[in-house]
Design a protein around this motif. Structure first.
Motif, PDB file in Angstrom:
ATOM      1  N   UNK A 187       0.844  -1.325   0.062  1.00  0.00           N
ATOM      2  CA  UNK A 187       0.113  -0.123   0.046  1.00  0.00           C
ATOM      3  C   UNK A 187       0.693   1.239  -0.060  1.00  0.00           C
ATOM      4  N   UNK A 188       2.041   1.322   0.850  1.00  0.00           N
ATOM      5  CA  UNK A 188       2.774   2.468   0.937  1.00  0.00           C
ATOM      6  C   UNK A 188       3.609   2.943  -0.605  1.00  0.00           C
ATOM      7  N   UNK A 189       3.658   1.806  -1.090  1.00  0.00           N
ATOM      8  CA  UNK A 189       4.346   1.868  -2.653  1.00  0.00           C
ATOM      9  C   UNK A 189       3.348   2.317  -3.431  1.00  0.00           C
ATOM     10  N   UNK A 190       2.363   1.741  -3.407  1.00  0.00           N
ATOM     11  CA  UNK A 190       0.991   2.211  -4.181  1.00  0.00           C
ATOM     12  C   UNK A 190       0.750   3.860  -4.280  1.00  0.00           C
ATOM     13  N   UNK A 191       0.547   4.147  -2.957  1.00  0.00           N
ATOM     14  CA  UNK A 191       0.168   5.463  -2.567  1.00  0.00           C
ATOM     15  C   UNK A 191       1.191   6.411  -2.786  1.00  0.00           C
ATOM     16  N   UNK A 192       2.491   6.015  -2.662  1.00  0.00           N
ATOM     17  CA  UNK A 192       3.673   6.898  -3.313  1.00  0.00           C
ATOM     18  C   UNK A 192       3.509   7.297  -4.716  1.00  0.00           C
ATOM     19  N   UNK A 193       3.288   6.330  -5.462  1.00  0.00           N
ATOM     20  CA  UNK A 193       2.878   6.353  -6.779  1.00  0.00           C
ATOM     21  C   UNK A 193       1.871   7.169  -7.164  1.00  0.00           C
ATOM     22  N   UNK A 194       0.788   7.209  -6.480  1.00  0.00           N
ATOM     23  CA  UNK A 194      -0.506   7.734  -6.681  1.00  0.00           C
ATOM     24  C   UNK A 194      -0.216   9.270  -6.290  1.00  0.00           C
ATOM     25  N   UNK A 195       0.443   9.384  -5.016  1.00  0.00           N
ATOM     26  CA  UNK A 195       0.761  10.781  -4.732  1.00  0.00           C
ATOM     27  C   UNK A 195       1.393  11.583  -5.703  1.00  0.00           C
ATOM     28  N   UNK A 196       2.465  10.873  -6.340  1.00  0.00           N
ATOM     29  CA  UNK A 196       3.311  11.504  -7.276  1.00  0.00           C
ATOM     30  C   UNK A 196       2.680  12.005  -8.448  1.00  0.00           C
ATOM     31  N   UNK A 197       1.571  11.134  -9.064  1.00  0.00           N
ATOM     32  CA  UNK A 197       0.774  11.581 -10.077  1.00  0.00           C
ATOM     33  C   UNK A 197      -0.174  12.673  -9.875  1.00  0.00           C
ATOM     34  N   UNK A 198      -0.609  12.582  -8.427  1.00  0.00           N
ATOM     35  CA  UNK A 198      -1.597  13.735  -8.042  1.00  0.00           C
ATOM     36  C   UNK A 198      -0.742  15.104  -7.909  1.00  0.00           C
ATOM     37  N   UNK A 199       0.504  14.987  -7.338  1.00  0.00           N
ATOM     38  CA  UNK A 199       1.068  16.002  -7.182  1.00  0.00           C
ATOM     39  C   UNK A 199       1.380  16.882  -8.614  1.00  0.00           C
TER      40      UNK A 199
END
Length: 231
Positions: free
Chosen positions: A207-219
């Motif tokens: 989950x941490x890896x997934x949310x890190x990637x999602x946060x990058x896209x959102x940013x």
């Protein structure tokens, strides 16, 4: 300290080096002094870096500020742009045709000031400035891109469903935090999980890896939205 027999170049070098030790110098003052050591005293960037106790990379960053327009240099001198942000503007602008670079810098400066006014707190990150500068430079080298395609009904429905699921997961995460116990320290609780619940640990890392990637896209999407608002 009296040092007789110095030639004019050596005297100039000592004068510039002494001035660089003064407090209150702006990054532009430092960049101009470093440039003088290289151009007038015949030093390489490596020699200047060693003499001033800086890295070669730091010397490069300071020198790149002199490629900015006078108005942008003034912004750096006043602290409205950081050294790193100024470097990113200079780097992005260098990719535009030479004849277009003054116009690109003017557009970047206008966009940065407008974005700061739009943003709560009036501060921009280096990534924000980099995105704005790259966008302005690309407009000078490429045809104006068409307006982004509006989201379809399916995309809107998917986004709404995703947002609902994320809110649900956020609630469950808060419950999990309560279940862990406020008194338990993070490292201690983590050690218990690792030894007793390895499957949960794997899930946490995934989950941490997934949310890190999602946060990058959102940013990045937020930065692009900021750019579109100030064009």
């Amino acid at each position: 300290l009296v040092r007789p027999g110095l030639d004019s170049v050596a005297q100039l070098e000592l004068s510039i080096t002494e001035n660089l030790q003064r407090e209150g110098l702006t990054p532009i003052d430092e960049a101009k002094a470093i440039h003088a050591l290289i151009e007038k005293c015949g030093h390489t960037q490596k020699q200047v870096a060693k003499r001033l106790g800086l890295s070669v990379a730091a010397v490069n960053v300071k020198l790149s500020l002199l490629k900015l327009s006078p108005a942008l240099q003034e912004d750096v001198a006043k602290g409205e742009l950081t050294e790193t942000q100024g470097r990113e503007v200079a780097r992005a602008t260098a990719k535009a045709p030479k004849a277009e670079q003054p116009k690109v810098m003017a557009r970047v400066r206008e966009a940065v000031h407008k974005a700061k006014a739009e943003k709560l707190g009036g501060k921009l990150s280096t990534k924000d400035v980099k995105t704005i500068a790259k966008s302005a430079a690309s407009k000078a080298t490429k045809p104006q891109a068409s307006a982004p395609k509006p989201p379809s009904k399916d995309e809107l429905a998917s986004a709404a469903k995703y947002a609902k699921l994320v809110e649900h997961v956020a609630g469950k995460v808060r419950e999990a935090g309560s279940a862990a116990g406020h008194a338990a320290s993070g490292p201690r609780f983590a050690s218990v999980l690792v030894t007793q619940q390895p499957a949960a640990v794997d899930a946490i890392l995934a989950l941490a890896d997934y949310w890190k990637r999602v946060a990058g896209f959102v940013g990045e999407a937020k930065r692009q939205k900021l750019v579109s608002k100030v064009r």
